[in-house]
Write a protein that holds these residues in place. Structure first.
Motif, PDB file in Angstrom:
ATOM      1  N   ARG A 128       0.675  -1.064   0.139  1.00 36.94           N
ATOM      2  CA  ARG A 128      -0.113   0.021   0.196  1.00 36.94           C
ATOM      3  C   ARG A 128       0.842   1.446  -0.071  1.00 36.94           C
ATOM      4  O   ARG A 128       2.176   1.034   0.570  1.00 36.94           O
ATOM      5  CB  ARG A 128      -1.148   0.010   1.213  1.00 36.94           C
ATOM      6  CG  ARG A 128      -0.407   0.173   2.596  1.00 36.94           C
ATOM      7  CD  ARG A 128      -1.535   0.152   3.586  1.00 36.94           C
ATOM      8  NE  ARG A 128      -1.002   0.295   5.255  1.00 36.94           N
ATOM      9  CZ  ARG A 128      -0.353  -0.650   6.006  1.00 36.94           C
ATOM     10  NH1 ARG A 128      -0.109  -1.955   5.464  1.00 36.94           N
ATOM     11  NH2 ARG A 128       0.081  -0.141   7.085  1.00 36.94           N
ATOM     12  N   VAL A 129       0.314   2.308  -0.409  1.00 38.35           N
ATOM     13  CA  VAL A 129       1.093   3.629  -0.428  1.00 38.35           C
ATOM     14  C   VAL A 129       0.197   4.593   0.534  1.00 38.35           C
ATOM     15  O   VAL A 129      -0.992   4.734   0.482  1.00 38.35           O
ATOM     16  CB  VAL A 129       0.980   4.051  -1.907  1.00 38.35           C
ATOM     17  CG1 VAL A 129       1.543   5.590  -1.874  1.00 38.35           C
ATOM     18  CG2 VAL A 129       1.503   3.169  -2.903  1.00 38.35           C
ATOM     19  N   LEU A 130       1.301   5.261   1.295  1.00 38.56           N
ATOM     20  CA  LEU A 130       0.523   5.991   2.559  1.00 38.56           C
ATOM     21  C   LEU A 130       0.632   7.150   1.980  1.00 38.56           C
ATOM     22  O   LEU A 130       1.251   7.825   0.957  1.00 38.56           O
ATOM     23  CB  LEU A 130       1.430   5.983   3.677  1.00 38.56           C
ATOM     24  CG  LEU A 130       1.905   4.548   4.121  1.00 38.56           C
ATOM     25  CD1 LEU A 130       2.797   4.582   5.351  1.00 38.56           C
ATOM     26  CD2 LEU A 130       0.407   3.696   4.496  1.00 38.56           C
ATOM     27  N   ARG A 137       7.132   9.987  -0.800  1.00 40.50           N
ATOM     28  CA  ARG A 137       6.381   8.624  -0.811  1.00 40.50           C
ATOM     29  C   ARG A 137       6.666   7.784   0.199  1.00 40.50           C
ATOM     30  O   ARG A 137       7.965   7.705   0.611  1.00 40.50           O
ATOM     31  CB  ARG A 137       6.984   7.896  -2.318  1.00 40.50           C
ATOM     32  CG  ARG A 137       6.652   8.584  -3.415  1.00 40.50           C
ATOM     33  CD  ARG A 137       5.002   8.542  -3.888  1.00 40.50           C
ATOM     34  NE  ARG A 137       4.697   9.077  -5.155  1.00 40.50           N
ATOM     35  CZ  ARG A 137       4.361  10.277  -5.467  1.00 40.50           C
ATOM     36  NH1 ARG A 137       4.340  11.282  -4.419  1.00 40.50           N
ATOM     37  NH2 ARG A 137       4.217  10.885  -6.664  1.00 40.50           N
ATOM     38  N   SER A 138       5.645   7.322   0.761  1.00 36.80           N
ATOM     39  CA  SER A 138       6.001   6.184   1.866  1.00 36.80           C
ATOM     40  C   SER A 138       5.127   5.016   1.282  1.00 36.80           C
ATOM     41  O   SER A 138       3.915   4.942   1.180  1.00 36.80           O
ATOM     42  CB  SER A 138       5.431   6.716   3.196  1.00 36.80           C
ATOM     43  OG  SER A 138       6.289   7.632   3.702  1.00 36.80           O
ATOM     44  N   MET A 139       5.760   3.764   1.480  1.00 34.79           N
ATOM     45  CA  MET A 139       5.095   2.606   0.916  1.00 34.79           C
ATOM     46  C   MET A 139       5.369   1.610   1.692  1.00 34.79           C
ATOM     47  O   MET A 139       6.408   1.518   2.594  1.00 34.79           O
ATOM     48  CB  MET A 139       5.843   2.346  -0.502  1.00 34.79           C
ATOM     49  CG  MET A 139       5.661   3.152  -1.673  1.00 34.79           C
ATOM     50  SD  MET A 139       6.505   2.896  -3.083  1.00 34.79           S
ATOM     51  CE  MET A 139       8.217   3.261  -2.467  1.00 34.79           C
ATOM     52  N   VAL A 140       4.303   0.603   1.936  1.00 35.17           N
ATOM     53  CA  VAL A 140       4.294  -0.628   2.798  1.00 35.17           C
ATOM     54  C   VAL A 140       4.455  -1.608   1.668  1.00 35.17           C
ATOM     55  O   VAL A 140       3.460  -1.970   1.005  1.00 35.17           O
ATOM     56  CB  VAL A 140       3.356  -0.762   3.620  1.00 35.17           C
ATOM     57  CG1 VAL A 140       3.444  -2.056   4.499  1.00 35.17           C
ATOM     58  CG2 VAL A 140       3.192   0.381   4.706  1.00 35.17           C
ATOM     59  N   ILE A 472       7.900 -10.918   4.756  1.00 35.94           N
ATOM     60  CA  ILE A 472       8.149  -9.730   6.014  1.00 35.94           C
ATOM     61  C   ILE A 472       7.716  -8.606   5.199  1.00 35.94           C
ATOM     62  O   ILE A 472       7.805  -8.319   4.031  1.00 35.94           O
ATOM     63  CB  ILE A 472       9.735  -9.843   6.221  1.00 35.94           C
ATOM     64  CG1 ILE A 472      10.488  -9.723   5.007  1.00 35.94           C
ATOM     65  CG2 ILE A 472       9.988 -11.052   6.982  1.00 35.94           C
ATOM     66  CD1 ILE A 472      12.163  -9.348   5.236  1.00 35.94           C
ATOM     67  N   THR A 473       7.286  -7.776   6.230  1.00 41.88           N
ATOM     68  CA  THR A 473       6.560  -6.429   5.780  1.00 41.88           C
ATOM     69  C   THR A 473       7.977  -5.328   5.980  1.00 41.88           C
ATOM     70  O   THR A 473       8.603  -5.498   6.886  1.00 41.88           O
ATOM     71  CB  THR A 473       5.713  -5.844   6.723  1.00 41.88           C
ATOM     72  OG1 THR A 473       4.565  -7.097   6.709  1.00 41.88           O
ATOM     73  CG2 THR A 473       5.106  -4.639   6.433  1.00 41.88           C
ATOM     74  N   LYS A 474       7.792  -4.466   4.793  1.00 41.33           N
ATOM     75  CA  LYS A 474       8.945  -3.491   4.861  1.00 41.33           C
ATOM     76  C   LYS A 474       8.473  -2.136   4.613  1.00 41.33           C
ATOM     77  O   LYS A 474       7.430  -1.844   3.644  1.00 41.33           O
ATOM     78  CB  LYS A 474      10.064  -3.973   3.816  1.00 41.33           C
ATOM     79  CG  LYS A 474      10.906  -2.783   3.629  1.00 41.33           C
ATOM     80  CD  LYS A 474      11.975  -3.151   2.380  1.00 41.33           C
ATOM     81  CE  LYS A 474      12.834  -4.194   2.723  1.00 41.33           C
ATOM     82  NZ  LYS A 474      14.069  -4.363   1.750  1.00 41.33           N
ATOM     83  N   ALA A 475       8.432  -1.275   5.305  1.00 40.61           N
ATOM     84  CA  ALA A 475       8.213   0.327   5.044  1.00 40.61           C
ATOM     85  C   ALA A 475       9.207   1.142   4.341  1.00 40.61           C
ATOM     86  O   ALA A 475      10.435   0.817   4.840  1.00 40.61           O
ATOM     87  CB  ALA A 475       7.728   0.699   6.466  1.00 40.61           C
ATOM     88  N   ILE A 476       8.858   1.602   3.279  1.00 39.33           N
ATOM     89  CA  ILE A 476      10.069   2.367   2.568  1.00 39.33           C
ATOM     90  C   ILE A 476       9.440   3.849   2.599  1.00 39.33           C
ATOM     91  O   ILE A 476       8.309   4.270   2.147  1.00 39.33           O
ATOM     92  CB  ILE A 476      10.145   1.976   1.090  1.00 39.33           C
ATOM     93  CG1 ILE A 476      10.558   0.328   1.176  1.00 39.33           C
ATOM     94  CG2 ILE A 476      11.055   2.668   0.385  1.00 39.33           C
ATOM     95  CD1 ILE A 476      10.560  -0.291  -0.309  1.00 39.33           C
ATOM     96  N   HIS A 477      10.375   4.776   2.902  1.00 35.49           N
ATOM     97  CA  HIS A 477      10.130   6.434   2.861  1.00 35.49           C
ATOM     98  C   HIS A 477      10.940   6.855   2.205  1.00 35.49           C
ATOM     99  O   HIS A 477      12.330   6.926   2.138  1.00 35.49           O
ATOM    100  CB  HIS A 477      10.109   6.878   4.446  1.00 35.49           C
ATOM    101  CG  HIS A 477       9.166   5.917   5.490  1.00 35.49           C
ATOM    102  ND1 HIS A 477       7.877   6.220   5.777  1.00 35.49           N
ATOM    103  CD2 HIS A 477       9.609   5.134   6.301  1.00 35.49           C
ATOM    104  CE1 HIS A 477       7.347   5.273   6.575  1.00 35.49           C
ATOM    105  NE2 HIS A 477       8.420   4.706   6.863  1.00 35.49           N
TER     106      HIS A 477
END
Length: 479
Positions: A128-130, A137-140, A472-477
């Motif tokens: 998802r995109v926050l 941009r912040s993405m999960v 695994i979950t990764k958050a990218i900012h």
């Protein structure tokens, strides 16, 4: 004498090659219908496990980048091959595990359906995109967790390996699978279908061995990133401790002792045949088997009479005999364990309504059994019998039966039968279990999560959850 000429030579599968028994320790494979050995299984040594680890590590670095089409193609191709080979695979399962041929064929089809579902899930690994200010941009996202060590039991020798392999493969992981030594050819057939469908070398390793040796060796390796285990609560706790030493993520599907609640408005004409079929399939050796039958006072005796009639029609016998409707128990340990539990219940005041004895025709056969008015203090009401035994107890009120159903530390599956819609909702909410079936015994499906709570484990297999358990979950900012 049972025909075993089509049973394959047994082997390990490591680094893309089948490795036979020559020069190795072996384990005797026993036919539970006769109690006689008929094959020898090679056991892995430490060097084999090191090779499997290295191969899984190399393969993961490639397979994690495989696209959805490639992963889906392998899984879909393997599903087709399982269906095409159903007769040979099912026959192997009967020879080494004992269940009827019809049950084994159903298991092949379940495994194929699971692979087909996982093939489609490869396209649904969404993120998802926050919401962020312009220019940021912040993405999960999610990504494969890494090589998986998977341990599967003997009771579903085809479907358990398929579960352990399908989720990781769809997720982009490599797998080292150790199935039960009692039923190796079934697992080999599942692996062979994946290989023949184009799975790259090293993505799957198949090892057999002394269980404690294998588990300690694999879980001590920094290569392993996840552990998946199906089996007893005692062994599950042990493996969880080993995994905790390296903070390995775990999925544990452990023991159950499923309550069945029959309210006084239950449709017994529908409930009894459903419950009899579910209880006595695989000779009761099913983790979600309906076991503790809590029957409301007004219908208890009627239920016992109807179930007794059903039990009387069951025909135990060799699983390859088309006249048999229940096979033997899987190994020499099971009849002795069930006998001790039944004897304890009778000593504590339970009434033996049906069965209760081994069947003296060779092999590990046990009579379909029903105990009634079993006190809560009996061992069989505390310990999962894992055999063809029904136990009944009476209840009066909703609150009373909820307390009894939830009193054990297990919470895998539960069943309830009632024609009252509000009561159906209330009992489904009140029961502490990972899976609850109301007015049905169909508790597993390829698209539904399969797993328990409390001491029955944590995490799920099957469904989207089975794939995400291997990612695994990764958050990218990005600014």
């Amino acid at each position: 004498m049972i025909e075993t000429s089509h049973y394959p030579p047994l082997a390990l599968f490591i680094d893309g090659a089948w490795i036979g028994a020559k020069g190795r320790r072996t384990h005797e494979v026993i036919n539970p219908a006769t109690g006689a050995p008929f094959a020898h299984l090679p056991l892995a040594e430490a060097a084999d496990l090191d090779l499997a680890l290295a191969s899984a590590d190399r393969a993961f670095r490639l397979w994690r980048h495989a696209g959805a089409d490639q992963r889906a193609g392998v899984l879909r191709g393997a599903a087709s091959l399982l269906r095409a080979r159903i007769d040979a695979i099912a026959t192997c399962a009967v020879l080494e595990q004992g269940k009827t041929l019809a049950e084994a064929k159903t298991e092949v089809l379940m495994s194929a359906a699971l692979f087909d579902f996982y093939a489609e899930e490869t396209r649904r690994l969404y993120g998802r995109v926050l919401v962020r200010p312009t220019g940021q941009r912040s993405m999960v996202t999610s990504e494969p967790i890494g090589p998986v060590a998977a341990f599967a039991p003997w009771n579903f020798p085809i479907n358990n390996p398929a579960r352990k392999l399908g989720g990781p493969i769809a997720a982009g992981c490599s797998v080292i699978l150790k199935p039960a030594e009692e039923a190796p050819a079934s697992a080999m057939a599942v692996v062979q279908a994946l290989v023949d469908a184009g799975l790259p070398s090293g993505v799957v390793q198949l090892v057999f061995g002394v269980p404690d040796e294998v588990s300690r060796h694999l879980l001590a390796s920094p290569i392993i990133r996840k552990m998946s285990f199906t089996g007893s609560t005692v062994v599950g706790r042990h493996l969880a401790r080993l995994a905790a030493d390296r903070t390995i993520r775990t999925t544990l599907e452990l023991g159950g002792h499923a309550p069945v609640i029959l309210f006084d408005d239950a449709d017994l004409d529908r409930a009894v045949p459903l419950l009899a079929a579910s209880k006595f399939r695989n000779a009761g050796q099913v983790c979600v088997s309906p076991t503790r039958f809590y029957v409301q006072d007004a219908i208890h005796d009627r239920f016992v009479a109807a179930m007794s009639e059903r039990i009387g029609a069951i025909r135990p016998g060799d699983g390859l005999d088309p006249q048999s409707t229940m096979g033997p128990m899987a190994n020499i340990r099971r009849p002795a364990a069930v006998s001790a539990l039944v004897a304890d219940a009778v000593a504590q005041g339970a009434r033996l309504a049906q069965g209760g004895e081994p069947i003296g025709q060779g092999g590990y056969f046990w009579q379909p059994t029903m105990l009634t008015d079993v006190p809560a203090t009996a061992r069989i009401m505390q310990e999962e019998p894992f055999g063809p035994v029904i136990m009944t107890a009476r209840f009066s009120s909703f609150d009373e039966v909820v307390e009894q159903a939830n009193r054990l530390p297990f919470g895998l599956a539960a069943y309830a039968f009632t024609e009252n819609g509000r009561r159906a909702n209330l009992i489904a909410d009140a029961i502490e279990a990972g899976m609850v079936a109301v007015n049905t015994t169909a508790i597993g499906a390829a698209d539904a999560p399969f797993g328990g709570v409390k001491e029955s484990g944590h995490g799920s297999e099957d469904g989207p959850e089975g794939v995400m358990a291997c990612r695994i979950t990764k958050a990218i900012h990005i600014a």
